[in-house]
Design an enzyme around this catalytic site. Structure first.
Site, PDB file in Angstrom:
ATOM      1  N   ARG A  85      49.828 -25.792  21.853  1.00 12.89           N
ATOM      2  CA  ARG A  85      50.714 -24.656  21.619  1.00 12.89           C
ATOM      3  C   ARG A  85      51.452 -24.275  22.889  1.00 12.89           C
ATOM      4  O   ARG A  85      52.651 -23.981  22.864  1.00 12.89           O
ATOM      5  CB  ARG A  85      49.917 -23.464  21.096  1.00 12.89           C
ATOM      6  CG  ARG A  85      49.400 -23.633  19.677  1.00 12.89           C
ATOM      7  CD  ARG A  85      48.558 -22.439  19.266  1.00 12.89           C
ATOM      8  NE  ARG A  85      47.328 -22.352  20.013  1.00 12.89           N
ATOM      9  CZ  ARG A  85      46.563 -21.259  20.067  1.00 12.89           C
ATOM     10  NH1 ARG A  85      46.927 -20.163  19.440  1.00 12.89           N
ATOM     11  NH2 ARG A  85      45.446 -21.274  20.767  1.00 12.89           N
ATOM     12  N   ASN A  93      47.825 -22.594  15.520  1.00 13.99           N
ATOM     13  CA  ASN A  93      46.685 -23.389  15.078  1.00 13.99           C
ATOM     14  C   ASN A  93      46.388 -23.051  13.625  1.00 13.99           C
ATOM     15  O   ASN A  93      46.472 -21.891  13.226  1.00 13.99           O
ATOM     16  CB  ASN A  93      45.432 -23.059  15.912  1.00 13.99           C
ATOM     17  CG  ASN A  93      45.469 -23.686  17.285  1.00 13.99           C
ATOM     18  OD1 ASN A  93      46.288 -24.558  17.572  1.00 13.99           O
ATOM     19  ND2 ASN A  93      44.576 -23.259  18.147  1.00 13.99           N
TER      20      ASN A  93
END
Lengths: 90, 241
Positions: free
Chosen positions: A19, A37
């Site tokens: 990320r 996620n």
């Protein structure tokens, strides 16, 4: 032409800075969207902007996280203009 | 700019990945920096080196990183640490050793410097355990913030009129003050709290915040036993010592 891509990455993609890396790359391109996620272990990336810019962003993410991605599931759609920036969601 | 600092990963991939998730969940971190000791003690040194290398973080060398590639005399390591380093050295691939060998001892940006041990003779990897040690560091510090690791004990020394020691979860450093921050240990905490530790530094607000992250200690301990490393290295993870 504006386009929106939704990508689901599977592999070893959580807990590896995916990320963080994707956000850094996205913010260096003229795109908006998010990365998060998923509970099933995948990472979801939503990117919107000029199609060339979105493609360039996705290619750079794939290159940067190459050793961790087993599969990428990409779906394209029209721009929604829902995103004001690029954010990391959780 | 907002930074995340982490140190003393020591081959504990389970802890490292949990900290990475937590840093990402913070949402406000612009840069992650590693204050050394990626390897030594834990069962996955190669995986930790590869992950840190792939993420492109600024990293400085720790004594275990240098020891794993033969750059540090092992005679002053305790027997458990020596056994772990010898195993680690055998477990690392050549490209991992090259990465460790290329690490600098210090790294700096506008407001900060990071070093694994001390600014005086960084290659000797000294400890900062007292106000006197901190005073010597402040004498050599030409920035407002210094981030260190090595002791696995998160704390902050703030230099104002006097030097004040703090273990508070968040410390604000006034513009007339400077700070020496130990960022604690990711892979082998030693302050009695077994949770992995990382520190957030907000450059504009001049605050330092200590964060703790739970991770699967059982799994990390099991891996240590499975690869044949000494049992005490697994047991200590549960105690944070």
């Amino acid at each position: 032409m504006c386009g929106q891509a939704h990508v689901y990455y599977s592999g070893r993609v959580q807990g590896v800075g995916f990320r963080f890396t994707a956000a850094g790359i996205a913010r260096s391109h003229w795109v908006h969207g998010f990365v998060r996620n998923l509970p099933d272990g995948r990472v979801e990336l939503g990117v919107e902007g000029e199609e060339d810019e979105v493609r360039a962003c996705l290619e750079e993410v794939s290159r940067a996280m190459d050793g961790y991605i087993r599969d990428e599931d990409v779906a394209w759609s029209e721009c929604s203009n829902d995103f004001k920036d690029f954010s990391v969601r959780y | 700019m907002k930074y995340a600092f982490l140190a003393d990963i020591h081959g504990n991939l389970d802890a490292l990945q949990s900290v990475i998730r937590a840093v990402e969940d913070d949402g406000g971190i612009d840069r992650v920096c590693c204050v050394g000791d990626l390897v030594g003690y834990g069962a996955q040194p190669g995986e930790c080196v590869a992950l840190v290398r792939d993420l492109g973080w600024p990293v400085v060398a720790g004594n275990h990183d240098y020891a794993a590639i033969g750059n540090v005399d092992l005679s002053y390591f305790n027997p458990l640490a020596r056994e772990a380093i010898e195993w680690t050295s055998g477990a690392l691939a050549e490209e991992d050793k090259e990465f460790l060998g290329g690490l600098p001892l210090t790294w700096e940006e506008d407001s900060l410097v990071m070093v694994h041990g001390t600014l005086y003779e960084p290659e000797s990897f000294g400890y900062i355990l007292s106000e006197l040690d901190a005073r010597m560091m402040f004498r050599l510090l030409d920035k407002d913030f210094c981030f260190t690791g090595h002791s696995h004990y998160p704390c902050v020394f703030v230099e104002g009129k006097d030097i004040v020691f703090s273990r508070e979860p968040e410390v604000k450093v006034e513009t007339s003050e400077r700070a020496l921050v130990n960022v604690g240990g990711v892979g082998q905490p030693r302050d009695g709290d077994p949770r992995a530790c990382w520190v957030a530094y907000d450059e504009d607000a001049r605050t330092v915040a200590i964060h703790r992250v739970e991770y699967d200690i059982k799994e990390a301990a099991r891996r240590i036993i499975d690869v044949g490393l000494p049992e005490p290295l697994a047991e200590r993870l549960f105690m944070g010592t």
